[in-house]
Design a protein around this motif. Sequence first.
Motif, PDB file in Angstrom:
ATOM      1  N   THR A   1      46.560   2.071 -15.626  1.00  0.00           N
ATOM      2  CA  THR A   1      47.847   1.908 -14.956  1.00  0.00           C
ATOM      3  C   THR A   1      48.561   3.253 -14.950  1.00  0.00           C
ATOM      4  OG1 THR A   1      48.932   1.260 -17.024  1.00  0.00           O
ATOM      5  CG2 THR A   1      48.124  -0.523 -15.609  1.00  0.00           C
ATOM      6  N   ALA A   2      49.526   3.389 -14.069  1.00  0.00           N
ATOM      7  CA  ALA A   2      50.277   4.638 -13.982  1.00  0.00           C
ATOM      8  C   ALA A   2      51.063   4.878 -15.269  1.00  0.00           C
ATOM      9  CB  ALA A   2      51.223   4.587 -12.793  1.00  0.00           C
ATOM     10  N   TRP A   3      51.310   6.136 -15.556  1.00  0.00           N
ATOM     11  CA  TRP A   3      52.157   6.480 -16.696  1.00  0.00           C
ATOM     12  C   TRP A   3      53.138   7.554 -16.269  1.00  0.00           C
ATOM     13  CZ3 TRP A   3      51.632  11.291 -19.504  1.00  0.00           C
ATOM     14  CH2 TRP A   3      50.561  12.096 -19.089  1.00  0.00           C
ATOM     15  N   THR A   4      54.264   7.558 -16.905  1.00  0.00           N
ATOM     16  CA  THR A   4      55.314   8.518 -16.586  1.00  0.00           C
ATOM     17  C   THR A   4      55.545   9.438 -17.773  1.00  0.00           C
ATOM     18  OG1 THR A   4      57.042   6.984 -17.307  1.00  0.00           O
ATOM     19  CG2 THR A   4      56.454   6.949 -14.971  1.00  0.00           C
ATOM     20  N   PHE A   5      56.018  10.629 -17.469  1.00  0.00           N
ATOM     21  CA  PHE A   5      56.270  11.600 -18.532  1.00  0.00           C
ATOM     22  C   PHE A   5      57.397  12.516 -18.101  1.00  0.00           C
ATOM     23  CE2 PHE A   5      53.465  13.713 -15.615  1.00  0.00           C
ATOM     24  CZ  PHE A   5      53.875  15.033 -15.622  1.00  0.00           C
ATOM     25  N   ALA A   6      57.987  13.173 -19.071  1.00  0.00           N
ATOM     26  CA  ALA A   6      59.022  14.174 -18.816  1.00  0.00           C
ATOM     27  C   ALA A   6      58.781  15.340 -19.758  1.00  0.00           C
ATOM     28  CB  ALA A   6      60.408  13.588 -19.045  1.00  0.00           C
ATOM     29  N   LEU A   7      58.788  16.543 -19.201  1.00  0.00           N
ATOM     30  CA  LEU A   7      58.651  17.772 -19.968  1.00  0.00           C
ATOM     31  C   LEU A   7      59.795  18.702 -19.583  1.00  0.00           C
ATOM     32  CD1 LEU A   7      54.794  18.357 -19.635  1.00  0.00           C
ATOM     33  CD2 LEU A   7      56.022  17.816 -21.745  1.00  0.00           C
TER      34      LEU A   7
ATOM     35  N   LEU B   1      38.318  19.334  -9.175  1.00  0.00           N
ATOM     36  CA  LEU B   1      39.177  20.466  -8.825  1.00  0.00           C
ATOM     37  C   LEU B   1      39.799  21.040 -10.090  1.00  0.00           C
ATOM     38  CD1 LEU B   1      42.243  19.128  -9.182  1.00  0.00           C
ATOM     39  CD2 LEU B   1      41.778  18.244  -6.914  1.00  0.00           C
ATOM     40  N   GLY B   2      40.399  22.203  -9.915  1.00  0.00           N
ATOM     41  CA  GLY B   2      41.285  22.770 -10.914  1.00  0.00           C
ATOM     42  C   GLY B   2      42.692  22.758 -10.348  1.00  0.00           C
ATOM     43  N   TRP B   3      43.678  22.896 -11.201  1.00  0.00           N
ATOM     44  CA  TRP B   3      45.052  22.840 -10.705  1.00  0.00           C
ATOM     45  C   TRP B   3      45.970  23.647 -11.608  1.00  0.00           C
ATOM     46  CZ3 TRP B   3      48.218  20.788 -14.407  1.00  0.00           C
ATOM     47  CH2 TRP B   3      47.644  19.868 -15.311  1.00  0.00           C
ATOM     48  N   THR B   4      47.065  24.072 -11.009  1.00  0.00           N
ATOM     49  CA  THR B   4      48.137  24.726 -11.758  1.00  0.00           C
ATOM     50  C   THR B   4      49.442  24.045 -11.377  1.00  0.00           C
ATOM     51  OG1 THR B   4      48.651  26.385 -10.058  1.00  0.00           O
ATOM     52  CG2 THR B   4      46.889  26.920 -11.613  1.00  0.00           C
ATOM     53  N   THR B   5      50.400  24.075 -12.272  1.00  0.00           N
ATOM     54  CA  THR B   5      51.676  23.448 -11.960  1.00  0.00           C
ATOM     55  C   THR B   5      52.804  24.095 -12.751  1.00  0.00           C
ATOM     56  OG1 THR B   5      52.831  21.318 -11.771  1.00  0.00           O
ATOM     57  CG2 THR B   5      51.547  21.663 -13.748  1.00  0.00           C
ATOM     58  N   ARG B   6      53.994  24.007 -12.177  1.00  0.00           N
ATOM     59  CA  ARG B   6      55.239  24.311 -12.876  1.00  0.00           C
ATOM     60  C   ARG B   6      56.161  23.139 -12.606  1.00  0.00           C
ATOM     61  NH1 ARG B   6      58.120  29.734 -11.467  1.00  0.00           N
ATOM     62  NH2 ARG B   6      56.405  30.550 -12.707  1.00  0.00           N
ATOM     63  N   LEU B   7      56.578  22.487 -13.667  1.00  0.00           N
ATOM     64  CA  LEU B   7      57.330  21.250 -13.529  1.00  0.00           C
ATOM     65  C   LEU B   7      58.822  21.496 -13.383  1.00  0.00           C
ATOM     66  CD1 LEU B   7      55.601  19.078 -16.267  1.00  0.00           C
ATOM     67  CD2 LEU B   7      55.220  18.967 -13.802  1.00  0.00           C
ATOM     68  N   GLY B   8      59.439  20.692 -12.536  1.00  0.00           N
ATOM     69  CA  GLY B   8      60.887  20.614 -12.508  1.00  0.00           C
ATOM     70  C   GLY B   8      61.357  19.589 -13.525  1.00  0.00           C
ATOM     71  N   GLY B   9      62.637  19.366 -13.587  1.00  0.00           N
ATOM     72  CA  GLY B   9      63.165  18.379 -14.516  1.00  0.00           C
ATOM     73  C   GLY B   9      62.893  16.962 -14.042  1.00  0.00           C
ATOM     74  N   GLY B  10      63.245  16.004 -14.860  1.00  0.00           N
ATOM     75  CA  GLY B  10      63.115  14.609 -14.481  1.00  0.00           C
ATOM     76  C   GLY B  10      61.809  13.999 -14.942  1.00  0.00           C
ATOM     77  N   THR B  11      61.576  12.787 -14.471  1.00  0.00           N
ATOM     78  CA  THR B  11      60.405  12.007 -14.851  1.00  0.00           C
ATOM     79  C   THR B  11      59.376  12.048 -13.731  1.00  0.00           C
ATOM     80  OG1 THR B  11      61.760  10.539 -16.208  1.00  0.00           O
ATOM     81  CG2 THR B  11      59.605   9.720 -15.540  1.00  0.00           C
ATOM     82  N   HIS B  12      58.133  12.142 -14.107  1.00  0.00           N
ATOM     83  CA  HIS B  12      57.041  12.244 -13.150  1.00  0.00           C
ATOM     84  C   HIS B  12      56.058  11.100 -13.395  1.00  0.00           C
ATOM     85  CE1 HIS B  12      58.618  16.266 -12.399  1.00  0.00           C
ATOM     86  NE2 HIS B  12      58.662  16.394 -13.717  1.00  0.00           N
ATOM     87  N   ARG B  13      55.480  10.582 -12.311  1.00  0.00           N
ATOM     88  CA  ARG B  13      54.544   9.464 -12.385  1.00  0.00           C
ATOM     89  C   ARG B  13      53.153   9.935 -11.993  1.00  0.00           C
ATOM     90  NH1 ARG B  13      55.275   3.946 -11.905  1.00  0.00           N
ATOM     91  NH2 ARG B  13      57.466   4.347 -11.449  1.00  0.00           N
ATOM     92  N   LEU B  14      52.171   9.591 -12.811  1.00  0.00           N
ATOM     93  CA  LEU B  14      50.776   9.870 -12.498  1.00  0.00           C
ATOM     94  C   LEU B  14      50.037   8.554 -12.280  1.00  0.00           C
ATOM     95  CD1 LEU B  14      49.868  12.766 -14.969  1.00  0.00           C
ATOM     96  CD2 LEU B  14      50.517  12.907 -12.566  1.00  0.00           C
ATOM     97  N   VAL B  15      49.298   8.484 -11.185  1.00  0.00           N
ATOM     98  CA  VAL B  15      48.586   7.268 -10.795  1.00  0.00           C
ATOM     99  C   VAL B  15      47.109   7.424 -11.158  1.00  0.00           C
ATOM    100  CG1 VAL B  15      47.988   5.774  -8.845  1.00  0.00           C
ATOM    101  CG2 VAL B  15      50.221   6.880  -8.933  1.00  0.00           C
ATOM    102  N   PRO B  16      46.480   6.402 -11.710  1.00  0.00           N
ATOM    103  CA  PRO B  16      45.066   6.509 -12.087  1.00  0.00           C
ATOM    104  C   PRO B  16      44.184   6.947 -10.919  1.00  0.00           C
ATOM    105  CG  PRO B  16      45.998   4.482 -12.965  1.00  0.00           C
ATOM    106  CD  PRO B  16      47.041   5.080 -12.066  1.00  0.00           C
TER     107      PRO B  16
END
Length: 243
Positions: free
Chosen positions: A56-62, A19-34
């Motif tokens: 393993t999952a990783w978290t990020f903040a932008l 798939l393709g995707w678009t996003t606009r992030l809110g604040g805070g930390t986000h978790r991505l699962v493999p």
Amino acid sequence: MVFYTPFPAPADLSGDVVLGWTTRLGGGTHRLVPDGCVDVLWLDNGSVLVCGPETTAWTFALPSGTEAVGVRFRPGRAATALGLDVPEARDRRVLLEDVLGSRVQRHVAEQVGAVADARSRLRVLYGHVRGWLEDAAEADRVGETVAGLLGHDLATPVAELAREAGLSERQLHRRCTAVFGYGPATLRRILRLQRFLRLARRPGAPADLAYLACAAGYVDQPHLSRDCRAIAGVSPRQLLVGR
């Protein structure tokens, strides 16, 4: 709040792209699962990244309001499309220039960033993916065989995967690591957790974790809990309510 919108891959790319995707992030930390996939994504700060396959999952903040568009390659396809050293990229996010060179990075960043809206940016990124695939080497048939068998039945034993591929289990592990970034057993665990997430997030899905665990292919609920904590870092219920 995360405004994440997935779009089906264009028909001519569907064999290589989920798939393709678009996003606009809110604040805070986000978790991505493999999920077994590799993403190429553009960020509105001008970066273009390749997100290698995760174990393993990783978290990020932008910063809040960050916009991005991305293309998600099917398991095993990025090795061919990008000429990616997948094991080297495992559990890492690298600049596209480290994979395809600074000239490609610059062109993608400039051309995607030059259009005004997210859907148009995604179409431009798809255009680059088409170009990479036109120049790509032939895909490893072993990767296609393993992905196809696990897509049909996640309970397929590794020994059977090896027989279908015409390899020993050791040879299969080596070939799968080159294509997916890890061996077939790890890929199966990741795909099984993703199946659980799809089942649990369907409208009207039952809240009974034991039922969902069995439907996803786990032996029982404790089996789901162990895998979920090992891969996602949280319990199944925490994963379902988290961002």
